[in-house]
Each structure stands twice: as structure tokens, then as C-alpha cells.
Design an enzyme around this catalytic site. Structure first.
Site, PDB file in Angstrom:
ATOM      1  N   SER A   4     120.666  -6.597  22.983  1.00 33.75           N
ATOM      2  CA  SER A   4     119.211  -6.487  23.050  1.00 33.75           C
ATOM      3  C   SER A   4     118.635  -6.164  21.673  1.00 33.75           C
ATOM      4  CB  SER A   4     118.820  -5.448  24.099  1.00 33.75           C
ATOM      5  OG  SER A   4     117.450  -5.536  24.412  1.00 33.75           O
ATOM      6  N   ASP A  23     118.131 -14.207  31.285  1.00 37.50           N
ATOM      7  CA  ASP A  23     117.704 -12.955  30.657  1.00 37.50           C
ATOM      8  C   ASP A  23     116.216 -13.001  30.307  1.00 37.50           C
ATOM      9  OD1 ASP A  23     117.418 -10.630  29.216  1.00 37.50           O
ATOM     10  OD2 ASP A  23     119.013 -11.068  27.778  1.00 37.50           O
TER      11      ASP A  23
END
Length: 716
Positions: free
Chosen positions: A188, A466
């Protein structure tokens, strides 16, 4: 006990489903949770105690951005596991990102960090980010103190760490970079960090894996919800879109105060502001990010939400008594014809929200308004040492953006969150907490490459489902790429947020877990990292003695007849520079020089500039329009890419390498002035083409065998 703690820490990290705007009650709870974790970290994690290294608070003393400057240092926390280490193995650093490092500790035992450390006989490390957990450079979180919380300062922390780290109990080894290969992993935000580190500090970090890495800062990140809209169960998405239509048609388009009041009262949220109300209703769909392939750490809220709102049965007797009010709301929201179908779905949604959110609020002694409110100027002005929640908002308000809106969605898209959630609402925290009224300066992040970031031994691994995919290199707006060992580019189908990061203990695996696609990706990551290690070269800055580090430690050992030329010294501390050695016979020097020169010629032929990329701050200049590679392709850098090496730069690199070889085997006593050119030329030697790379390796092996009589050890 250790396994239970690991599970709990992973669960905390995984299930924190983020609303587009975090209510104040959650910000407050986040600070309390962080303080508690730091206080009990030594007791809970006895197997992996926290260590600290002193890091400069300010790495940029000449930048006006950080005035007034300071020369002080702070204690940055890290954890490590050396149980797999054998001399010559790499240091694998998992970047902690925008959270306390405790939440990452389980990865030392299971998951990709542990797997890579085991596969390479390396050391697994978790490095905490400045201003998170217990790594606090300043005594509070005021604007003045937070001026040192920037992307470039955080990147410099990691570089400093790798160049200076001494692991307790392993002091007899020099484990600093670049002598020891340091390889990064991050997920991330941390995935973006490690990608930037590989391109900005290529002389320090040998490789990096960016998992779900966000490399493109976007102010209005409405695209967050696109993978959810496209990839989540479509019956759940369709029902959610109907709810959003009803809410927006009543509050935005209807402008009927009585109907708006009835809508809010149906949910028991009559006193909330319109935007806070819409924000609370998004809590179900935003749970998508916290889902994981491992049921033990996967967030449960999303599938509970979907299961209940798609049911055609009334699941809550209490809410079923509100059919008349719910029907009026459905009709006022423009879905009267679908009322029979939507009615149980809407009332089940009311029941689910009461159970999942409002009951939790009342259990904490808070009213719904206190629990879900995001407007409290007095709270936002608090900036003492307990207000750790301020760190990440400071970063996204100043640099990263990522304000997740419904209003930004194009008109032809039915959003999954309300258009009431707009930029003024999502940026309110920036104004109230920090006095920031301008959009985030995303250029401070995007200068590192954004969608076009690319480098040798920089891997990108993303999930096809995602929500953060659209802020990384697999975004719809990014260019398409192929994958290779040198530049892995992997998209995991039906995976969400850095699903390759976590793992299971051997006794926890089943026929279904981990899923086959996760096992394959993690095995591929171990494979290409091992391949990267096979070509690890380091020319010692002090002695120019090449140090062979890694090959004999891999599972696939080199042939025995090669190893005599690659014996690593036990220590480089007192090593003598080859340039200072006097050959016993001039003929040895001449033959050594000739042999080294021949190896360079071989490398020059095999490794001509096919798609070379120069390290940052190198000798390369903008190529002229007349420059072409040996395949006749124009050499012109793409926007955001490292500069393409020109033929001239490549030739200079090989000349400097040749001069280094000459000076190493003859009588030139001082070659300090050639140091930079030598180090740069080493990177130029390596082509992106596998066959050429193999030829390069063979040429250096040839040089190693020729110069064995001079005790020159080359690391490949």
C-alpha cells in the site's frame, strides 16, 4: 501465546475498514490503541523485542522547507529475525508504512517476509515509519513538529537505516548496504515508499517488491470505489447503488426537509449532518478492502452486509415494523416501481447498521451523533503527544491526497457511495486540524515516477480487485507492461489489498489455504529475489575489493569448480586495496591487465545498451534525436522514466571500468578520483536482456579466474 498475539495483531491491521471520512470517535480510539500497543510491545512481543537506531530528524539541512533546521536525532524502532541467516545472506526490510510497527510483527514468522528470509538465508526486518508507533522525532504533533513528516524525509530514513544498521548479536558482520544486499518489501503506502527508494537510492537498495503500491498521488480519488463497483458481488453492488440513488435523490435533488428527516430517522441518525449521515451509510461497502484470503484475519463486515441487504426476507423484526415509512422513502427516492423488492433490502440495511455500528456506539457510552460526527473544531486543534491520529491526515492533506469521494464519479456511473461525500467534506479535516485550505501538492509525490515508475529489480505485485489499484502501476490509466525476472509485473486475479503479504504456519495450511494463486505468487517472489541475488555485485568503497556474498548460500549452489574464484573474505575491515599491492613479477601485472581488459571487451560486445537505464544522479545526459540503440530504436526517455543511457555514457562506463582494472593490477597508488565513475559503470554493465546478462556474468567470472593470482575477489 505467540501465535495468538500474532493473529490478533494481524486482525487489527486487517479489519480496520476505513470510511471515506473517519469520525472523530474513531480517530480518538486510534490514538488510544496506538498508545496501548507501544506501552505493552515489549511484554507482548518478547520473541521479537523492539530495537532502535538513531536517525537524523532532518536529512535536508539546506532545504528551506524544513526551517528552522535541527541537527538532533530520534530513535526509530525496528524488529528483526535472524533465525534463517547465514553469512552472505541479504537483509529483507518490510517497510512499516502508516501504522505502528507492532501490527507487522507477525510477518517475521509467516508471510512473504519470513519466506524471503528463509529462501535467501537472510535477515527479516520490520522498520517503523517516522511519526508512527514509537518512532517519534518530536515531542508533539503540532504543525511545527510535523514539518519533518514528508515523503522525502521518510525515504531518507530508510536509506540511513540501511547504511548504518548494526543488528544486536550480529556485530561481527558488516550488514550495511550496499556491501550486503538490502531488499525492500512494502504494501500500500509502504509499497509506494519502497518503489521510490529503489529509484532514488539505487546504490543502496539492491531490489524492492511493491505490493499494492500507490505510486500516483491523486487528490480526488473517486476511483477508489471503481474496483469495488466492478469486482465485488454484483447483486450487492446493485442493491447498494439503489440505496445511494434513494439517498441522493432525497437529500441532493429533492430538498424536502421532512423527507430528509424521515430518511435519517429510519436509521436512527436524525441529528447527523447530511454528509456524516451519507458517510455512515457507506460503512458496509467500504469493508471490501479489509477482506483477505485468510479467514482468520479477513474483515467480516463486507460479506455480512452483502448477505443481509440482498436477502428478500425481513431479518430484523424491529425494523420490519417500519415498512410504511420505508416505502415512502423508496418512492420519494425515485424507486417506487421497485418498492416490493427494495423494501426488505432497505429494512435489512437499517437493521444491519444498527447492529454493526450503533450498538457499538452505545456500548461505548456514546450517542449516534457523538460516534459518527466528523465536525469538532476543538478536537482537531489538539496536537499533544497523545494525538497520533494526526500523522496520516497530515501526509495526505499536504502531499498524497486520496480523498475518497462519491461526487467525483462521472455522471454516467452509478456510484456505490453518496455524492454528498465531496471534496469540501472529505477535506474538512485538513482545514480544521492543520489550517490547510489548498489541495494537496501531489507533485511532491508524483515526481518520483507515478504510473511510469520503473527500475531494474523493482517488482510490482497488485490485486485485480484492490480499491487502490487505480493509484498504482496496474491502473486503467497506466501503460501496459510485460513481466520479467528483472522487472516483475504481476496482477493477482480476484485479490484485494496486498494479499501476497500474509501467510500461514505450516500446521495451519489446508488444501484450500493459502489459495493456489497466492502460493504461486509468493513462490515467484522468492524465485526472482533469489535470481536477483545471483548478480549482486558490490565494489567496496574503501578498498575496491569485490566481495562475493551470496551465490553459495542459495539452494541452487554454483558448480564446485567455480567456487574457488569466489571465496568471500571473513572481513573487509583490514583488507588491502588491490591498487596498493605490488606484483612480485611485472609479467603478472601485464597478464592480469590483459585478461581484465579482455573480459571488458566480452562484456562490451554482449552487453551493448539494449534498453539500459542509468541510476539516478548518474553521468547520462538527455540523448540526442540521432541516438539509436543497436536494434535501430530511437533512444528517448518516457515521461517520468530514468534517463536512457546514451551510447557515449555506456562507453564512458566501460572505459572507467577498464581504467579501474588497469589501476588495480599495476602500480597506480591512488584512484580515489575514479570512485564515482567505477561505481556507476558497474550498474551500466548489466543489461535488461537475460542472455546479455548471462554473458556479462560469464565475462566477470572470466576476469575473476584470470586474476585469482592477485587475490581479487569479485562479487556477482
Amino acid at each position: 501465546m505467540v501465535k495468538l498475539t500474532a493473529c490478533l495483531l494481524l486482525l487489527v491491521a486487517a479489519v480496520q475498514a476505513k470510511l471515506p471520512v473517519t469520525p472523530i470517535s474513531q480517530l480518538r480510539a486510534e490514538s488510544h490503541r496506538n498508545k496501548a500497543l507501544v506501552a505493552r510491545s515489549q511484554d507482548v512481543n518478547a520473541a521479537f523485542p523492539a530495537h532502535t537506531i538513531q536517525i537524523p530528524i532532518d536529512h535536508f539541512p539546506k532545504s528551506s522547507r524544513y526551517e528552522p533546521h535541527t541537527t538532533e536525532k530520534f530513535n526509530l524502532r525496528y524488529w528483526f529475525d535472524a533465525s534463517h541467516y547465514k553469512e552472505g545472506g541479504p537483509v529483507i526490510i518490510l517497510h512499516g508504512g502508516e501504522t505502528s510497527g507492532e501490527g507487522r510483527i507477525p510477518f517475521l514468522q509467516k508471510g512473504i517476509l519470513a519466506q524471503l528470509a528463509q529462501a535467501t538465508n537472510g535477515i527479516g526486518v520490520i522498520m517503523e515509519h517516522r511519526y508512527y508507533g514509537g518512532s517519534l522525532p518530536t515531542p508533539d504533533f503540532s504543525n511545527k513538529s510535523l514539518r519533518f513528516l514528508t515523503t522525502e524525509q521518510a525515504l531518507a530514513d530508510t536509506a540511513y537505516f540501511s547504511k548504518n544498521i548494526k543488528f544486536p548479536g550480529l556485530e561481527k558482520y558488516n550488514l550495511t548496504a550496499p556491501g550486503t544486499a538490502h531488499i525492500l518489501y512494502g504494501g500500500s503506502y509502504a509499497g509506494g515508499q519502497v518503489a521510490f527508494l529503489r529509484t532514488q537510492y539505487p546504490d543502496i537498495f539492491w531490489g524492492a517488491i511493491s505490493s499494492s503500491g500507490v505510486t500516483k498521488a491523486i487528490y480526488d480519488y473517486w476511483q477508489y470505489f471503481e474496483p469495488i463497483r466492478q469486482e465485488a458481488p454484483q447483486d450487492c453492488v446493485h442493491v447498494t447503488q439503489n440505496f445511494v440513488d434513494i439517498v441522493d435523490n432525497i437529500i441532493i435533488n429533492g430538498k424536502n426537509a421532512n423527507t430528509t428527516r424521515e430518511l435519517k430517522n429510519l436509521f436512527g441518525l436524525g441529528r447527523l449532518r447530511d454528509a456524516d449521515f451519507a458517510n455512515a451509510l457507506s460503512s458496509g461497502i467500504t469493508g471490501w478492502q479489509s477482506t483477505n484470503w485468510d479467514p482468520a484475519i479477513s474483515g467480516k463486515s463486507f460479506y455480512q452486509y452483502c448477505g443481509e441487504i440482498t436477502s428478500d426476507r425481513y431479518l430484523y423484526p424491529v425494523t420490519a415494523q417500519q415498512k410504511a415509512s420505508a416505502k415512502r422513502i423508496i418512492e420519494a427516492g425515485g424507486h417506487g416501481r421497485e418498492a416490493p423488492e427494495i423494501l426488505p433490502q432497505l429494512l435489512n440495511f437499517v437493521g444491519w447498521l444498527n447492529k454493526s455500528t450503533l450498538e457499538s456506539c452505545s456500548g461505548q457510552g456514546q450517542t449516534a451523533e457523538e460516534c459518527l460526527n466528523s465536525y469538532d473544531e476543538a478536537f482537531y486543534k489538539q496536537d499533544n503527544a497523545d494525538q497520533s491520529w494526526r500523522a496520516w491526515p497530515w501526509q495526505y492533506c499536504n502531499e498524497w491526497g486520496y480523498l475518497q469521494t462519491g461526487s467525483g464519479a462521472p455522471k454516467n456511473i452509478r456510484p456505490v457511495i453518496s455524492r454528498l461525500i465531496d471534496l469540501p467534506y472529505t477535506s474538512n479535516i485538513c482545514k480544521q486540524a492543520f489550517g490547510i485550505t489548498k489541495p494537496s501538492n501531489v507533485d511532491l509525490v508524483n515526481k518520483y515516477g507515478a504510473f511510469d515508475i520503473e527500475y531494474d529489480r523493482l517488482a510490482f505485485v497488485d490485486g485485480g480487485s484492490d480499491p487502490w489499484k487505480e493509484a498504482g502501476v496496474h491502473a486503467t490509466a497506466a501503460r501496459k507492461r510485460g513481466t520479467s525476472t528483472n522487472k516483475p509485473f504481476i496482477l493477482i486475479p480476484d485479490a484485494v489489498h496486498h494479499w501476497d503479504e500474509n501467510g500461514l504456519y505450516p500446521n495451519e495450511t489446508t488444501a484450500e489455504l493459502p489459495p493456489q494463486r497466492i502460493k504461486e505468487v509468493q513462490a515467484e517472489e522468492a524465485r526472482f529475489v533469489k535470481e536477483w541475488m545471483k548478480v549482486h555485485i558490490y565494489i567496496d568503497h574503501q578498498t575496491f575489493t569485490g566481495i562475493r556474498k551470496n551465490l553459495s548460500l542459495m539452494n541452487d549452489e554454483l558448480p564446485a569448480h567455480v567456487l574457488p574464484f569466489l571465496v568471500p573474505p571473513t572481513s573487509t575491515k583490514n583488507a588491502v586495496s588491490p591498487s596498493h599491492e605490488q606484483p612480485a613479477d611485472p609479467r603478472i601485472a601485464i597478464s592480469s591487465w590483459a585478461c581484465a581488459g579482455l573480459s571488458v571487451v566480452v562484456a562490451r560486445i554482449c552487453c551493448s545498451p539494449i534498453g539500459y537505464r542509468c541510476p539516478s544522479r548518474d553521468l547520462a545526459a538527455q540523448p540526442s534525436k540521432s541516438k539509436k540503440d543497436r536494434r535501430g530504436q530511437q533512444l528517448s526517455p518516457a515521461a517520468g522514466d530514468p534517463i536512457v543511457c546514451t551510447g557515449l555514457t555506456t562507453r564512458l562506463g566501460f572505459v572507467s571500468f577498464l581504467v579501474f582494472a588497469f589501476s588495480s593490477f599495476t602500480f597506480i597508488p591512488d584512484i580515489e578520483t575514479l570512485k564515482a565513475a567505477v561505481l556507476r559503470s558497474g550498474e551500466v554493465l548489466w543489461s535488461h536482456d537475460a542472455a546479455a546478462e548471462c554473458c556479462c556474468v560469464l565475462s566477470v567470472l572470466f576476469a575473476a579466474s584470470c586474476t585469482e593470482s592477485r587475490k581479487l575477489r569479485l562479487d556477482i
